[in-house]
Design an enzyme around this catalytic site. Structure first.
Site, PDB file in Angstrom:
ATOM      1  N   ARG A  93     -13.043   1.231  10.878  1.00 41.59           N
ATOM      2  CA  ARG A  93     -12.116   1.108   9.745  1.00 41.59           C
ATOM      3  C   ARG A  93     -10.650   1.252  10.164  1.00 41.59           C
ATOM      4  NH1 ARG A  93     -15.668   5.260   6.167  1.00 41.59           N
ATOM      5  NH2 ARG A  93     -16.535   5.673   8.239  1.00 41.59           N
ATOM      6  N   ARG A 151      17.936   8.929  28.363  1.00 47.04           N
ATOM      7  CA  ARG A 151      16.631   8.522  28.893  1.00 47.04           C
ATOM      8  C   ARG A 151      16.105   9.582  29.868  1.00 47.04           C
ATOM      9  NH1 ARG A 151      18.345   2.936  31.008  1.00 47.04           N
ATOM     10  NH2 ARG A 151      16.255   3.004  31.940  1.00 47.04           N
ATOM     11  N   GLY A 156     -20.089  11.286   1.996  1.00 45.31           N
ATOM     12  CA  GLY A 156     -21.430  11.604   1.531  1.00 45.31           C
ATOM     13  C   GLY A 156     -21.319  12.579   0.353  1.00 45.31           C
ATOM     14  N   TYR A 180      27.693   4.259  30.790  1.00 45.21           N
ATOM     15  CA  TYR A 180      26.322   4.240  31.296  1.00 45.21           C
ATOM     16  C   TYR A 180      26.318   4.998  32.618  1.00 45.21           C
ATOM     17  CZ  TYR A 180      22.015   3.175  33.553  1.00 45.21           C
ATOM     18  OH  TYR A 180      20.826   3.329  34.203  1.00 45.21           O
ATOM     19  N   ALA A 207     -17.934  12.627  18.621  1.00 44.25           N
ATOM     20  CA  ALA A 207     -16.805  11.773  18.988  1.00 44.25           C
ATOM     21  C   ALA A 207     -17.267  10.414  19.521  1.00 44.25           C
ATOM     22  CB  ALA A 207     -15.935  12.475  20.032  1.00 44.25           C
TER      23      ALA A 207
HETATM   24  C1  UD1 Z   1     -19.766  11.423   7.743  1.00 45.85           C
HETATM   25  C2  UD1 Z   1     -20.976  11.977   6.964  1.00 45.85           C
HETATM   26  C3  UD1 Z   1     -20.596  12.069   5.484  1.00 45.85           C
HETATM   27  C4  UD1 Z   1     -19.382  12.975   5.330  1.00 45.85           C
HETATM   28  C5  UD1 Z   1     -18.232  12.507   6.221  1.00 45.85           C
HETATM   29  C6  UD1 Z   1     -17.150  13.581   6.233  1.00 45.85           C
HETATM   30  C7  UD1 Z   1     -22.968  11.179   8.144  1.00 45.85           C
HETATM   31  C8  UD1 Z   1     -24.114  10.231   8.108  1.00 45.85           C
HETATM   32  N1  UD1 Z   1     -22.109  11.086   7.141  1.00 45.85           N
HETATM   33  O1  UD1 Z   1     -19.518  10.120   7.223  1.00 45.85           O
HETATM   34  O2  UD1 Z   1     -21.674  12.609   4.738  1.00 45.85           O
HETATM   35  O3  UD1 Z   1     -18.975  12.999   3.968  1.00 45.85           O
HETATM   36  O4  UD1 Z   1     -18.660  12.314   7.579  1.00 45.85           O
HETATM   37  O5  UD1 Z   1     -16.002  13.195   6.932  1.00 45.85           O
HETATM   38  O6  UD1 Z   1     -22.887  11.990   9.032  1.00 45.85           O
HETATM   39  N2  UD1 Z   1     -20.163   9.706  15.325  1.00 45.85           N
HETATM   40  C9  UD1 Z   1     -20.896   9.856  16.474  1.00 45.85           C
HETATM   41  N3  UD1 Z   1     -21.949   9.013  16.704  1.00 45.85           N
HETATM   42  C10 UD1 Z   1     -22.288   8.028  15.817  1.00 45.85           C
HETATM   43  C11 UD1 Z   1     -21.546   7.900  14.624  1.00 45.85           C
HETATM   44  C12 UD1 Z   1     -20.489   8.767  14.391  1.00 45.85           C
HETATM   45  O7  UD1 Z   1     -20.609  10.715  17.295  1.00 45.85           O
HETATM   46  O8  UD1 Z   1     -23.232   7.309  16.096  1.00 45.85           O
HETATM   47  C13 UD1 Z   1     -19.009  10.600  15.097  1.00 45.85           C
HETATM   48  C14 UD1 Z   1     -17.716   9.846  14.821  1.00 45.85           C
HETATM   49  O9  UD1 Z   1     -16.975   9.660  16.014  1.00 45.85           O
HETATM   50  C15 UD1 Z   1     -16.978  10.780  13.868  1.00 45.85           C
HETATM   51  C16 UD1 Z   1     -18.102  11.528  13.163  1.00 45.85           C
HETATM   52  O10 UD1 Z   1     -19.258  11.362  13.942  1.00 45.85           O
HETATM   53  O11 UD1 Z   1     -16.169  11.713  14.540  1.00 45.85           O
HETATM   54  C17 UD1 Z   1     -18.338  11.001  11.749  1.00 45.85           C
HETATM   55  O12 UD1 Z   1     -18.638   9.624  11.809  1.00 45.85           O
HETATM   56  P1  UD1 Z   1     -18.140   8.613  10.704  1.00 45.85           P
HETATM   57  O13 UD1 Z   1     -18.678   7.284  11.021  1.00 45.85           O
HETATM   58  O14 UD1 Z   1     -16.694   8.737  10.500  1.00 45.85           O
HETATM   59  O15 UD1 Z   1     -18.920   9.192   9.429  1.00 45.85           O
HETATM   60  P2  UD1 Z   1     -18.531   9.052   7.909  1.00 45.85           P
HETATM   61  O16 UD1 Z   1     -18.932   7.720   7.418  1.00 45.85           O
HETATM   62  O17 UD1 Z   1     -17.129   9.456   7.710  1.00 45.85           O
HETATM   63 CA    CA Z   2     -15.476   9.976   9.029  1.00 47.43          CA
END
Ligand code: UD1
Ligand code: CA
Length: 479
Positions: A18, A339, A146, A372, A12
């Site tokens: 995005r 309310r 991925g 009211y 998290a």
């Molecule tokens: C990630 C996967 C991808 C997969 C996708 C599925 C990696 C490198 N890629 O990509 O293969 O298909 O999820 O939904 O893992 N987070 C951290 N620390 C960080 C970066 C992210 O805790 O430094 C957490 C984010 O809060 C999120 C999760 O990891 O909950 C995934 O991160 P996100 O950046 O959304 O990864 P994707 O590009 O979606």
């Molecule tokens: Ca993601």
């Protein structure tokens, strides 16, 4: 029973760029609760020995929600090294030294995944030989995910991130769902070897898969039966897609539990809402927050209830209500605004263009049109005529109005608070009540009516009104 061999890591810490939002991605609402709360609820269902949640971006806001939803979770702060690999590395460091079981890693942004699917992943992993087992899926659009690269024999070989993938790899339809089960030792050793040498300059958790393969371990990918289960939320389009899917599931669940939902497409039900059998929801209805609706009640069309309680057989039509209680058999609407703090007694009525706030209204009492009523208590069986209002605000402070039972308050009465009306009291039309009215009294403040004969002929000669009045006089004297 707590699974002593299971630790869950919830990722998290990501920025969620995005979403293009001042609100952290995982705190955006889905079905009335934050995205991350769905994942935490699922983690709780699995009853693991340890849950570690990794935070960084907006860490205080995330940590507060995590502490509230899953107090037993250990919160770990990710350092400046970016990527899911680094997040898991730090989470693993936070596990107790004597823990030697399996580590289930779940992305915090995959909210629709249920505990049943995760239990299947855990069972599949534990019955096989693989060092890691992950969930995969075949979404309609794999962009951004991925991709799962398999060997010619069909074994999982590695995961390549969308941004690092070749044209050919981007054509692969099987994606990494972001849900992984690792044996702790194999995971820990590999994480130390993950580099940041990739398009995003991050430590990818997904690189652990290739490293395990290179070290001779087997890794399995288990496709989920339906791709929506593991859809990640990265932008607002995916957020609304997930919300629609979740809502469709909830509507169906409630329909099967005995609730009539006439138009599922325009009916929205939050995850915490509770509906009894034989409730009817008409089109355009939103049942939000922890709203509870009892049997036989009809809600809608075009009604929003947030954290409300609606009694048996009540009718709520074209209304907006928050933190309000609507008694059994009561009617609300059309076009009413309730309310916070409104409590409408059984059989009562809040009608057209009536607004209430912090008002307790007794059984059977009616506020039928243009009212009211705020900061007030009204007894049972009363009638507040059209246009009756409480003037509760003197421009600086709010004051209370207390009204007894069985009152008859005539149209356009203004009750200037603080003021009290006793049981069975009446007012005349247009009364401005500034002093308490004793039980059984009639309050009137309007001066007796005076008619000035011939005023129009003298002051407005030659107007349409003058001609109409003269014609009426002539007709009367001609008879
Ligand atoms: C990630 C996967 C991808 C997969 C996708 C599925 C990696 C490198 N890629 O990509 O293969 O298909 O999820 O939904 O893992 N987070 C951290 N620390 C960080 C970066 C992210 O805790 O430094 C957490 C984010 O809060 C999120 C999760 O990891 O909950 C995934 O991160 P996100 O950046 O959304 O990864 P994707 O590009 O979606
Ligand atoms: Ca993601």
């Amino acid at each position: 029973m707590t699974d002593q061999n299971l630790a869950i890591v919830v990722l998290a810490a990501g920025q969620g760029t995005r979403m293009k939002s001042a609100t952290p991605k995982l705190l955006h609402e889905l079905g009335g609760i934050p995205i991350v709360a769905h994942v935490l609820a699922t983690a709780k269902e699995l009853d693991a020995a340890h849950v570690v949640a990794v935070v960084r971006h907006e860490r205080d806001r995330l940590a507060a929600v995590i502490a509230q939803e899953l107090p037993e979770a250990v919160i770990v702060d990710q350092d400046e090294v970016p990527g899911t690999g680094r997040a898991v590395e730090q989470a693993v460091e936070a596990l107790p030294a004597d823990f030697a079981g399996d580590v289930l890693v779940v992305n915090g942004d995959v909210p629709l995944l249920d505990a049943a699917t995760l239990r299947e992943l855990i069972a599949a992993h534990r019955s096989g030989e693989a060092a890691a087992t992950i969930l995969s899926s075949f979404p309609a659009d794999a962009t951004g995910y991925g991709r799962i690269v398999r060997t010619p024999e069909g074994h999982l070989d590695r995961i390549v991130e969308h941004k690092d993938a070749t044209e050919d790899e981007r054509r692969i339809g099987e994606i990494n769902a972001g849900i992984y089960l690792f044996g702790l030792a194999a995971l820990r050793d590999r994480l130390a070897l993950v580099s940041t040498d990739n398009a995003q300059g991050e430590k990818y958790l997904t690189d652990v898969i290739a490293l395990l393969r290179e070290a001779g371990f087997d890794v399995d990918a288990l496709p989920v039966p339906e791709s929506w289960l593991v859809e990640g939320i990265n932008d607002r389009a995916q957020l609304s897609d997930a919300a629609a899917k979740l809502n469709a599931l909830l509507v169906r669940t409630w329909q099967l539990a005995g609730v009539t939902v006439q138009d599922p497409a325009t009916t929205w039900i939050d995850v915490k809402a509770k509906l009894a059998p034989d409730v009817t929801l008409l089109p355009g209805t939103q049942i939000r927050g922890a709203t509870v609706v009892k049997t036989g009640a009809t809600i809608g069309p075009d009604t929003t209830l947030l954290d409300c309680e609606v009694g048996e057989g009540a009718t709520v039509k074209r209304a907006d209500a928050t933190l309000s209680v609507i008694g059994a058999g009561a009617t609300v609407g059309p076009f009413s605004y309730l309310r916070p703090g409104t409590v409408l007694g059984a059989g009562g009525k809040i009608g057209t263009f009536s607004e209430t706030k912090n008002a307790v209204i007794g059984e059977g009492t009616k506020l039928a049109h243009f009212n009211y009523v705020g900061d007030a208590e009204v007894g049972a069986r009363g009638n507040l005529g059209a246009g009756v209002i409480t003037a509760n605000y003197d421009g600086v402070n709010k004051h209370r109005t207390e009204i007894g039972s069985d009152v008859r308050i005539s149209t356009n009465t203004v009750l200037v608070a603080p003021v009290r009306m006793g049981d069975g009291a009446y007012t005349g039309a247009g009364t401005v009540v500034r002093k308490d009215v004793p039980a059984g009294a009639l309050a009137i403040t309007v001066a007796p009516q005076r008619n000035i004969e011939g005023w129009v002929a003298e002051k407005r000669p030659g107007t349409d009104a003058d001609r109409a009045a003269k014609a009426a006089d002539a007709a009367e004297s001609g008879e």
